[in-house]
Design a protein around this motif. Structure first.
Motif, PDB file in Angstrom:
ATOM      1  N   THR A 215       0.859  -1.187   0.000  1.00 49.28           N
ATOM      2  CA  THR A 215       0.000   0.000   0.000  1.00 49.28           C
ATOM      3  C   THR A 215       0.894   1.235   0.000  1.00 49.28           C
ATOM      4  O   THR A 215       1.594   1.481   0.984  1.00 49.28           O
ATOM      5  N   PRO A 216       0.918   2.052  -1.091  1.00 51.79           N
ATOM      6  CA  PRO A 216       0.228   1.761  -2.336  1.00 51.79           C
ATOM      7  C   PRO A 216       0.893   0.606  -3.078  1.00 51.79           C
ATOM      8  O   PRO A 216       1.929   0.110  -2.659  1.00 51.79           O
ATOM      9  N   SER A 217       0.288   0.208  -4.169  1.00 48.43           N
ATOM     10  CA  SER A 217       0.763  -0.958  -4.910  1.00 48.43           C
ATOM     11  C   SER A 217       2.167  -0.736  -5.461  1.00 48.43           C
ATOM     12  O   SER A 217       2.631   0.391  -5.616  1.00 48.43           O
ATOM     13  N   ILE A 218       2.803  -1.832  -5.785  1.00 55.93           N
ATOM     14  CA  ILE A 218       4.130  -1.770  -6.429  1.00 55.93           C
ATOM     15  C   ILE A 218       4.039  -0.969  -7.720  1.00 55.93           C
ATOM     16  O   ILE A 218       4.945  -0.187  -8.046  1.00 55.93           O
ATOM     17  N   ASP A 219       2.956  -1.122  -8.457  1.00 51.07           N
ATOM     18  CA  ASP A 219       2.792  -0.367  -9.707  1.00 51.07           C
ATOM     19  C   ASP A 219       2.797   1.139  -9.449  1.00 51.07           C
ATOM     20  O   ASP A 219       3.412   1.904 -10.204  1.00 51.07           O
ATOM     21  N   ILE A 220       2.112   1.578  -8.404  1.00 49.18           N
ATOM     22  CA  ILE A 220       2.084   3.005  -8.084  1.00 49.18           C
ATOM     23  C   ILE A 220       3.458   3.474  -7.629  1.00 49.18           C
ATOM     24  O   ILE A 220       3.935   4.538  -8.034  1.00 49.18           O
ATOM     25  N   LEU A 221       4.113   2.687  -6.791  1.00 49.45           N
ATOM     26  CA  LEU A 221       5.446   3.059  -6.329  1.00 49.45           C
ATOM     27  C   LEU A 221       6.430   3.162  -7.498  1.00 49.45           C
ATOM     28  O   LEU A 221       7.250   4.092  -7.559  1.00 49.45           O
ATOM     29  N   LYS A 222       6.358   2.215  -8.427  1.00 52.04           N
ATOM     30  CA  LYS A 222       7.227   2.253  -9.612  1.00 52.04           C
ATOM     31  C   LYS A 222       6.960   3.509 -10.430  1.00 52.04           C
ATOM     32  O   LYS A 222       7.897   4.188 -10.881  1.00 52.04           O
ATOM     33  N   LEU A 223       5.690   3.811 -10.644  1.00 55.74           N
ATOM     34  CA  LEU A 223       5.328   4.980 -11.440  1.00 55.74           C
ATOM     35  C   LEU A 223       5.813   6.262 -10.767  1.00 55.74           C
ATOM     36  O   LEU A 223       6.350   7.155 -11.439  1.00 55.74           O
ATOM     37  N   TYR A 224       5.654   6.343  -9.469  1.00 56.10           N
ATOM     38  CA  TYR A 224       6.122   7.516  -8.715  1.00 56.10           C
ATOM     39  C   TYR A 224       7.629   7.698  -8.896  1.00 56.10           C
ATOM     40  O   TYR A 224       8.109   8.813  -9.137  1.00 56.10           O
ATOM     41  N   HIS A 225       8.359   6.609  -8.807  1.00 57.91           N
ATOM     42  CA  HIS A 225       9.812   6.670  -8.987  1.00 57.91           C
ATOM     43  C   HIS A 225      10.167   7.068 -10.408  1.00 57.91           C
ATOM     44  O   HIS A 225      11.060   7.910 -10.633  1.00 57.91           O
ATOM     45  N   GLU A 226       9.490   6.500 -11.384  1.00 55.91           N
ATOM     46  CA  GLU A 226       9.752   6.814 -12.791  1.00 55.91           C
ATOM     47  C   GLU A 226       9.483   8.285 -13.107  1.00 55.91           C
ATOM     48  O   GLU A 226      10.169   8.894 -13.938  1.00 55.91           O
ATOM     49  N   LEU A 227       8.485   8.852 -12.427  1.00 56.60           N
ATOM     50  CA  LEU A 227       8.132  10.251 -12.664  1.00 56.60           C
ATOM     51  C   LEU A 227       9.070  11.216 -11.936  1.00 56.60           C
ATOM     52  O   LEU A 227       8.970  12.427 -12.097  1.00 56.60           O
ATOM     53  N   GLY A 228       9.974  10.658 -11.141  1.00 59.84           N
ATOM     54  CA  GLY A 228      10.942  11.495 -10.439  1.00 59.84           C
ATOM     55  C   GLY A 228      10.599  11.773  -8.991  1.00 59.84           C
ATOM     56  O   GLY A 228      11.252  12.607  -8.346  1.00 59.84           O
TER      57      GLY A 228
END
Length: 276
Positions: A215-228
């Motif tokens: 929480t949040p999902s791995i997908d959200i965490l990955k996206l957050y990291h990718e966006l900087g």
């Protein structure tokens, strides 16, 4: 650094964990820092001094934090235990678009170190009771949830991080809604969060709720990291002794594996970065 940044005490209507016991337990766990973040949910709960009748549910008052008592109690704990642990002052703002003005007034009344922005209700309808989901398809209630969050981050600034960003997942009886279908909304939210110098929370409660993802999902965490995105706090969302500080080693390991190098604590609403 061992710091729990999502902690509830008996000042929250859904917890009976005394504040001083929380502090003592944190010290016993060798915690370096703790931030108390009790609940405020305008729209469905009233303030103690509002003059309105306090409604009770399961013998617990549906009321927000008693702010004067809360602020005094935290100061007392800082004075009593400040040589053993750093204690920060926070709240968890359960905001809806129509309650923004009430939260803004509250924020201006007191000095805070840290504010969690949460979406606990939409249209004054709660998720855990299924009132919000009832009469909507899975697509409709997931999209409506993230639309409310998007409007909030577009219109409200006095917070530090988004708490348990995909909270709706915890109460989605239809199962996991596909990430790709809501990714555009989540990307918009995260982009605004990053642009505004805010962050998100890694909430370690997913284990005790039996969720298959973080929480949040791995997908959200990955996206957050990718966006900087770089600002991230870690919080247990504790309401009981067994919740406090739980799962932090795993949280740090997951974040490092995803490419994050730091996590944050806060002082006077400003992030302080620590190595994972």
């Amino acid at each position: 650094m061992f710091a729990d940044y999502h902690v509830h005490t008996d000042f929250s209507d859904d917890s009976r964990y005394p504040l001083e016991d929380v502090i003592k337990d944190a010290i016993a766990m060798k915690m370096d820092e703790i931030c108390i973040t009790d609940h405020v949910d305008y729209g469905i709960k009233v303030d103690w001094d509002s003059g309105k009748e306090i409604v009770y549910r399961h013998n617990d008052p549906l009321a927000n934090v008693d702010y004067p008592k809360y602020m005094r109690a935290i100061k007392d704990m800082q004075a009593k235990y400040g040589d053993k642990i750093t204690i920060k002052t926070g709240l968890e703002f359960g905001i809806q678009m129509h309650t923004i003005d009430q939260f803004e007034q509250l924020f201006q009344r007191y000095p805070f170190d840290f504010i969690l922005l949460s979406v606990h209700q939409v249209e004054d309808k709660e998720f855990w009771t299924q009132d919000f989901q009832r009469g909507r398809s899975q697509q409709q209630y997931n999209e409506r949830y993230y639309e409310e969050m998007l409007h909030l981050v577009e219109n409200y600034q006095n917070y530090c991080v988004l708490a348990h960003m995909d909270l709706i997942t915890r109460y989605d009886e239809a199962g996991i809604y596909p990430f790709e279908k809501i990714k555009p909304l989540i990307e918009k939210i995260l982009s605004i969060v990053i642009q505004n110098g805010k962050g998100i929370e890694f909430n370690t409660s997913y284990g005790r709720y039996g969720l298959k993802d973080t929480t949040p999902s791995i997908d959200i965490l990955k996206l957050y990291h990718e966006l900087g995105g770089k600002i991230i706090t870690i919080g247990s969302d504790s309401h009981k002794p067994e919740h406090l500080g739980a799962g932090f080693d795993e949280a740090k390991r997951i974040l490092k594996n995803l490419g994050f190098e730091t996590f944050c604590t806060y002082q006077n609403m400003q992030p302080i970065f620590h190595q994972l």
